[in-house]
Scaffold this motif. Structure first.
Motif, PDB file in Angstrom:
ATOM      1  N   SER A   1      32.244  58.551 -71.171  1.00 21.26           N
ATOM      2  CA  SER A   1      33.566  57.936 -71.123  1.00 21.26           C
ATOM      3  C   SER A   1      34.180  58.236 -69.758  1.00 21.26           C
ATOM      4  O   SER A   1      34.261  59.408 -69.361  1.00 21.26           O
ATOM      5  CB  SER A   1      34.469  58.492 -72.232  1.00 21.26           C
ATOM      6  N   ILE A   2      34.617  57.196 -69.067  1.00 21.17           N
ATOM      7  CA  ILE A   2      35.189  57.340 -67.730  1.00 21.17           C
ATOM      8  C   ILE A   2      36.675  57.020 -67.805  1.00 21.17           C
ATOM      9  O   ILE A   2      37.069  55.941 -68.263  1.00 21.17           O
ATOM     10  CB  ILE A   2      34.485  56.403 -66.732  1.00 21.17           C
ATOM     11  N   ILE A   3      37.504  57.945 -67.340  1.00 20.39           N
ATOM     12  CA  ILE A   3      38.957  57.808 -67.430  1.00 20.39           C
ATOM     13  C   ILE A   3      39.534  57.746 -66.020  1.00 20.39           C
ATOM     14  O   ILE A   3      39.287  58.626 -65.196  1.00 20.39           O
ATOM     15  CB  ILE A   3      39.566  58.972 -68.233  1.00 20.39           C
ATOM     16  N   ILE A   4      40.295  56.687 -65.757  1.00 23.07           N
ATOM     17  CA  ILE A   4      40.824  56.433 -64.417  1.00 23.07           C
ATOM     18  C   ILE A   4      42.309  56.109 -64.512  1.00 23.07           C
ATOM     19  O   ILE A   4      42.718  55.269 -65.326  1.00 23.07           O
ATOM     20  CB  ILE A   4      40.098  55.259 -63.735  1.00 23.07           C
ATOM     21  N   ALA A   5      43.112  56.747 -63.665  1.00 21.70           N
ATOM     22  CA  ALA A   5      44.503  56.355 -63.475  1.00 21.70           C
ATOM     23  C   ALA A   5      44.515  55.245 -62.428  1.00 21.70           C
ATOM     24  O   ALA A   5      44.136  55.462 -61.285  1.00 21.70           O
ATOM     25  CB  ALA A   5      45.333  57.545 -63.010  1.00 21.70           C
ATOM     26  N   SER A   6      44.939  54.051 -62.828  1.00 19.67           N
ATOM     27  CA  SER A   6      44.857  52.901 -61.932  1.00 19.67           C
ATOM     28  C   SER A   6      46.222  52.561 -61.343  1.00 19.67           C
ATOM     29  O   SER A   6      47.214  52.429 -62.062  1.00 19.67           O
ATOM     30  CB  SER A   6      44.306  51.683 -62.681  1.00 19.67           C
ATOM     31  N   VAL A   7      46.238  52.440 -60.011  1.00 15.51           N
ATOM     32  CA  VAL A   7      47.456  52.091 -59.287  1.00 15.51           C
ATOM     33  C   VAL A   7      47.312  50.727 -58.617  1.00 15.51           C
ATOM     34  O   VAL A   7      48.254  49.945 -58.567  1.00 15.51           O
ATOM     35  CB  VAL A   7      47.788  53.172 -58.242  1.00 15.51           C
ATOM     36  N   LYS A   8      46.107  50.432 -58.097  1.00 19.71           N
ATOM     37  CA  LYS A   8      45.878  49.183 -57.381  1.00 19.71           C
ATOM     38  C   LYS A   8      44.703  48.444 -58.021  1.00 19.71           C
ATOM     39  O   LYS A   8      43.577  48.958 -58.030  1.00 19.71           O
ATOM     40  CB  LYS A   8      45.594  49.459 -55.907  1.00 19.71           C
ATOM     41  N   PRO A   9      44.922  47.231 -58.538  1.00 16.31           N
ATOM     42  CA  PRO A   9      43.846  46.478 -59.204  1.00 16.31           C
ATOM     43  C   PRO A   9      42.607  46.274 -58.341  1.00 16.31           C
ATOM     44  O   PRO A   9      41.480  46.309 -58.848  1.00 16.31           O
ATOM     45  CB  PRO A   9      44.512  45.141 -59.538  1.00 16.31           C
ATOM     46  N   GLU A  10      42.798  46.104 -57.020  1.00 14.94           N
ATOM     47  CA  GLU A  10      41.649  45.865 -56.155  1.00 14.94           C
ATOM     48  C   GLU A  10      40.773  47.113 -56.040  1.00 14.94           C
ATOM     49  O   GLU A  10      39.537  47.018 -55.945  1.00 14.94           O
ATOM     50  CB  GLU A  10      42.091  45.396 -54.764  1.00 14.94           C
ATOM     51  N   LEU A  11      41.398  48.298 -56.058  1.00 15.16           N
ATOM     52  CA  LEU A  11      40.619  49.537 -56.027  1.00 15.16           C
ATOM     53  C   LEU A  11      39.891  49.748 -57.350  1.00 15.16           C
ATOM     54  O   LEU A  11      38.743  50.193 -57.370  1.00 15.16           O
ATOM     55  CB  LEU A  11      41.525  50.732 -55.731  1.00 15.16           C
ATOM     56  N   LEU A  12      40.563  49.431 -58.446  1.00 18.89           N
ATOM     57  CA  LEU A  12      39.927  49.567 -59.755  1.00 18.89           C
ATOM     58  C   LEU A  12      38.711  48.658 -59.855  1.00 18.89           C
ATOM     59  O   LEU A  12      37.651  49.074 -60.338  1.00 18.89           O
ATOM     60  CB  LEU A  12      40.927  49.238 -60.863  1.00 18.89           C
ATOM     61  N   ALA A  13      38.839  47.433 -59.386  1.00 21.78           N
ATOM     62  CA  ALA A  13      37.704  46.504 -59.431  1.00 21.78           C
ATOM     63  C   ALA A  13      36.540  47.035 -58.614  1.00 21.78           C
ATOM     64  O   ALA A  13      35.375  46.925 -59.019  1.00 21.78           O
ATOM     65  CB  ALA A  13      38.145  45.132 -58.918  1.00 21.78           C
ATOM     66  N   LYS A  14      36.840  47.637 -57.464  1.00 20.61           N
ATOM     67  CA  LYS A  14      35.783  48.161 -56.589  1.00 20.61           C
ATOM     68  C   LYS A  14      35.073  49.344 -57.234  1.00 20.61           C
ATOM     69  O   LYS A  14      33.837  49.427 -57.216  1.00 20.61           O
ATOM     70  CB  LYS A  14      36.389  48.569 -55.250  1.00 20.61           C
ATOM     71  N   VAL A  15      35.832  50.269 -57.820  1.00 21.09           N
ATOM     72  CA  VAL A  15      35.187  51.446 -58.422  1.00 21.09           C
ATOM     73  C   VAL A  15      34.438  51.048 -59.688  1.00 21.09           C
ATOM     74  O   VAL A  15      33.357  51.592 -59.973  1.00 21.09           O
ATOM     75  CB  VAL A  15      36.203  52.571 -58.680  1.00 21.09           C
ATOM     76  N   GLU A  16      34.944  50.092 -60.447  1.00 26.64           N
ATOM     77  CA  GLU A  16      34.229  49.638 -61.644  1.00 26.64           C
ATOM     78  C   GLU A  16      32.903  48.972 -61.266  1.00 26.64           C
ATOM     79  O   GLU A  16      31.894  49.165 -61.955  1.00 26.64           O
ATOM     80  CB  GLU A  16      35.106  48.682 -62.452  1.00 26.64           C
ATOM     81  N   ALA A  17      32.905  48.227 -60.178  1.00 27.90           N
ATOM     82  CA  ALA A  17      31.656  47.608 -59.717  1.00 27.90           C
ATOM     83  C   ALA A  17      30.667  48.671 -59.274  1.00 27.90           C
ATOM     84  O   ALA A  17      29.459  48.569 -59.549  1.00 27.90           O
ATOM     85  CB  ALA A  17      31.959  46.648 -58.565  1.00 27.90           C
ATOM     86  N   SER A  18      31.164  49.712 -58.608  1.00 31.47           N
ATOM     87  CA  SER A  18      30.291  50.798 -58.171  1.00 31.47           C
ATOM     88  C   SER A  18      29.713  51.553 -59.360  1.00 31.47           C
ATOM     89  O   SER A  18      28.521  51.896 -59.382  1.00 31.47           O
ATOM     90  CB  SER A  18      31.077  51.753 -57.266  1.00 31.47           C
ATOM     91  N   ILE A  19      30.544  51.805 -60.365  1.00 27.88           N
ATOM     92  CA  ILE A  19      30.073  52.485 -61.577  1.00 27.88           C
ATOM     93  C   ILE A  19      28.973  51.664 -62.245  1.00 27.88           C
ATOM     94  O   ILE A  19      27.899  52.179 -62.594  1.00 27.88           O
ATOM     95  CB  ILE A  19      31.248  52.714 -62.554  1.00 27.88           C
ATOM     96  N   SER A  20      29.235  50.378 -62.439  1.00 26.39           N
ATOM     97  CA  SER A  20      28.278  49.504 -63.113  1.00 26.39           C
ATOM     98  C   SER A  20      26.931  49.479 -62.394  1.00 26.39           C
ATOM     99  O   SER A  20      25.872  49.481 -63.033  1.00 26.39           O
ATOM    100  CB  SER A  20      28.858  48.093 -63.192  1.00 26.39           C
ATOM    101  N   LYS A  21      26.975  49.494 -61.074  1.00 27.80           N
ATOM    102  CA  LYS A  21      25.764  49.391 -60.269  1.00 27.80           C
ATOM    103  C   LYS A  21      24.953  50.681 -60.263  1.00 27.80           C
ATOM    104  O   LYS A  21      23.718  50.637 -60.170  1.00 27.80           O
ATOM    105  CB  LYS A  21      26.141  49.016 -58.836  1.00 27.80           C
ATOM    106  N   THR A  22      25.608  51.826 -60.397  1.00 24.28           N
ATOM    107  CA  THR A  22      24.936  53.098 -60.117  1.00 24.28           C
ATOM    108  C   THR A  22      24.809  54.053 -61.296  1.00 24.28           C
ATOM    109  O   THR A  22      23.990  54.969 -61.240  1.00 24.28           O
ATOM    110  CB  THR A  22      25.684  53.854 -58.996  1.00 24.28           C
ATOM    111  N   ILE A  23      25.579  53.900 -62.371  1.00 19.91           N
ATOM    112  CA  ILE A  23      25.662  54.967 -63.376  1.00 19.91           C
ATOM    113  C   ILE A  23      24.354  55.146 -64.144  1.00 19.91           C
ATOM    114  O   ILE A  23      23.946  56.279 -64.442  1.00 19.91           O
ATOM    115  CB  ILE A  23      26.850  54.742 -64.330  1.00 19.91           C
TER     116      ILE A  23
END
Length: 291
Positions: free
Chosen positions: A3-25
């Protein structure tokens, strides 16, 4: 499963980190992203809320402005916890000594690099410095036990977070949560840094007055327990470190406009520590009144 828990402030940063997670986890996972652009929730409250919504037995908390450079890092996290049953908390940056003198997770970064363990790529948002690989591995290990970890990324077991949750009662902002959580989890489980996972972080910490106020709260809470001395430093070494640590703190509090009474209260709080000898106290007060 993680389970990954993130405090999101900027949607563009969230999209970038979610893409990185999906690609690498490399394992099954869920992302619990809690929108907090208006800062209505402190980080401890938000992380506790995320825990309550999570489903898996390993939980990772991370900044929104990171990307992963290591493939299958999720499988590595699960394997590390499986191989180390006493491990409760895992990060990529930590220190083997937590001082009585209020400080960040690393206490004495400029003076005692041999106490530090970290491996991440750091970018700088508040200065003109170029990105660098922050690396310190004094024991040349894959996994090193530490006293504290940095909050840019860390994972814990569900057993650990059920034993000690984020302290939203005293920490209502965005600082000190990682230091408090490290110390709290460390009362029941091991805390460690892994060198098998590399993360790129796109902003450094902003150690402003709000940060210092929260750090003082954490140290007041744990004053009778500190220092935490994973490296088993000698009394002479501890004396030297704490003396310099309190000198740096006094200068910082003075610069931030704290009163003499407020500074004295912090020193007095430190008297609860077993390492606060009369000689050390005299050295600290001599410096205080000289300033």
């Amino acid at each position: 499963m993680i389970s990954i828990i993130i405090a999101s402030v900027k949607p563009e940063l969230l999209a970038k980190v979610e893409a990185s997670i999906s690609k690498t986890i490399g394992v099954n996972y869920e992302v619990i992203a809690i929108e907090n652009g208006d800062g209505r929730m402190g980080l401890c409250e938000l992380y506790n809320k995320g825990v309550s919504q999570s489903h898996f037995d390993v939980l990772c908390f991370m900044h929104e402005d990171i990307v992963f450079k290591t493939e299958n890092w999720g499988a590595l996290v699960l394997q590390i916890f499986e191989n180390n049953k006493q491990l409760g908390l895992l990060g990529v940056a930590g220190s083997q000594y937590k001082s009585v003198a209020p400080s960040t997770w690393h206490s004495f970064k400029n003076e005692e690099p041999e106490l530090l363990n970290y491996n991440f790529i750091q970018h700088f948002k508040f200065s003109e410095h170029k990105a660098i690989l922050e690396y310190s591995n004094p024991e040349n290990a894959l996994l090193t036990n530490v006293a504290t970890i940095d909050g840019l990324w860390f994972c814990c077991t569900r057993d650990a977070v059920q034993k000690y949750s984020f302290d939203e009662k005293i920490l209502k902002g965005f600082h000190g949560y990682d230091l408090d959580f490290s110390i709290g989890i460390g009362q029941y489980f091991d805390v460690a840094v892994t060198f098998e996972i590399l993360i790129e972080h796109f902003s450094e910490g902003n150690l402003n007055k709000d940060w210092l106020i929260d750090i003082l709260k954490v140290h007041a809470k744990w004053s009778s327990l500190l220092p935490i001395n994973i490296r088993n430093l000698s009394k002479k070494k501890i004396f030297f470190l704490e003396k310099n640590g309190f000198r740096a703190l006094i200068q910082r509090m003075k610069a931030e406009g704290f009163t003499l009474s407020e500074i004295n209260n912090v020193i007095f709080q430190g008297k609860k520590s077993r390492v606060m000898s009369f000689k050390l106290l005299l050295k600290i007060y001599f410096f205080l009144f000289k300033k």
